[in-house]
Motif scaffolding. Structure first.
Motif, PDB file in Angstrom:
ATOM      1  N   MET A   1       0.812  -1.193   0.000  1.00  0.00           N
ATOM      2  CA  MET A   1       0.000   0.000   0.000  1.00  0.00           C
ATOM      3  C   MET A   1       0.857   1.259   0.000  1.00  0.00           C
ATOM      4  O   MET A   1       0.552   2.204  -0.720  1.00  0.00           O
ATOM      5  N   ASP A   4       2.071   2.028  -3.446  1.00  0.00           N
ATOM      6  CA  ASP A   4       1.011   2.574  -4.295  1.00  0.00           C
ATOM      7  C   ASP A   4       0.751   4.052  -3.979  1.00  0.00           C
ATOM      8  O   ASP A   4       0.519   4.853  -4.885  1.00  0.00           O
ATOM      9  N   TYR A  25      -4.907   6.463 -10.397  1.00  0.00           N
ATOM     10  CA  TYR A  25      -3.986   5.387 -10.042  1.00  0.00           C
ATOM     11  C   TYR A  25      -4.231   4.938  -8.599  1.00  0.00           C
ATOM     12  O   TYR A  25      -4.322   3.744  -8.316  1.00  0.00           O
ATOM     13  N   LEU A  28      -7.656   3.140  -8.213  1.00  0.00           N
ATOM     14  CA  LEU A  28      -7.661   1.826  -8.853  1.00  0.00           C
ATOM     15  C   LEU A  28      -6.785   0.817  -8.108  1.00  0.00           C
ATOM     16  O   LEU A  28      -6.883  -0.381  -8.348  1.00  0.00           O
ATOM     17  N   ASN A  29      -5.935   1.318  -7.209  1.00  0.00           N
ATOM     18  CA  ASN A  29      -5.098   0.438  -6.400  1.00  0.00           C
ATOM     19  C   ASN A  29      -5.594   0.363  -4.959  1.00  0.00           C
ATOM     20  O   ASN A  29      -4.821   0.101  -4.037  1.00  0.00           O
ATOM     21  N   ASP A  30      -6.868   0.620  -4.770  1.00  0.00           N
ATOM     22  CA  ASP A  30      -7.555   0.445  -3.487  1.00  0.00           C
ATOM     23  C   ASP A  30      -7.007   1.285  -2.340  1.00  0.00           C
ATOM     24  O   ASP A  30      -7.040   0.863  -1.190  1.00  0.00           O
TER      25      ASP A  30
END
Length: 152
Positions: A1, A4, A25, A28-30
């Protein structure tokens, strides 16, 4: 995380996407939707002082070299063509409007250069860029949330 988040912030600082790419971005990467917005927004705001330093110090030094000067003139002309009429006519409001449009070439990089070229007061240019970035981030954030269907 953490990686990201770092990548999203780097995209938000990058001239190739700014927060227009960093926010999608992150989402979309939670990454948490609010954390993504805040971090990408602040990363994008950091561009103004970096670019101001660049224009004041580094740019003046490199203008001695022909190829750099040629490229700088090209960028300056493109910025004047894109933002010139509005910034020259409306000043603060024209710059803010130019920066808030979430399209390529209308972000804080071009906004900082436009403010510099038209001699706007630094504090006003920073405020216009910041407000424009905020509104642009809101547009991108909401659009991305709607597109991915996770508006919580």
């Amino acid at each position: 995380m953490f990686l990201d988040i770092l990548i999203a912030m780097l995209w938000s600082i990058s001239p190739f996407g700014e927060a227009k790419l960093g926010i999608p971005y992150a989402l979309l990467n939670d990454i948490n939707i609010y954390l993504a917005f805040v971090l990408c927004f602040f990363a994008n705001v950091l561009v103004f002082p970096i670019m101001t330093f660049f224009l004041d110090v580094v740019n003046r030094y490199f203008l001695k070299w022909y190829h750099y000067k040629k490229a700088a003139i090209f960028v300056g002309r493109r910025t004047k063509a894109g933002a010139g009429k509005n910034v020259k006519k409306y000043g603060f409001w024209g710059l803010m409007l130019f920066v808030l449009i979430p399209l390529p070439g209308t972000g804080v990089y071009a906004g900082t250069i436009a403010g510099y070229l038209f001699g706007l007061d630094r504090k006003k240019a920073f405020l216009a860029n910041s407000i424009g970035i905020f509104i642009s981030c809101v547009i991108v954030w909401v659009s991305t949330l709607i597109a991915i269907g996770s508006f919580n």
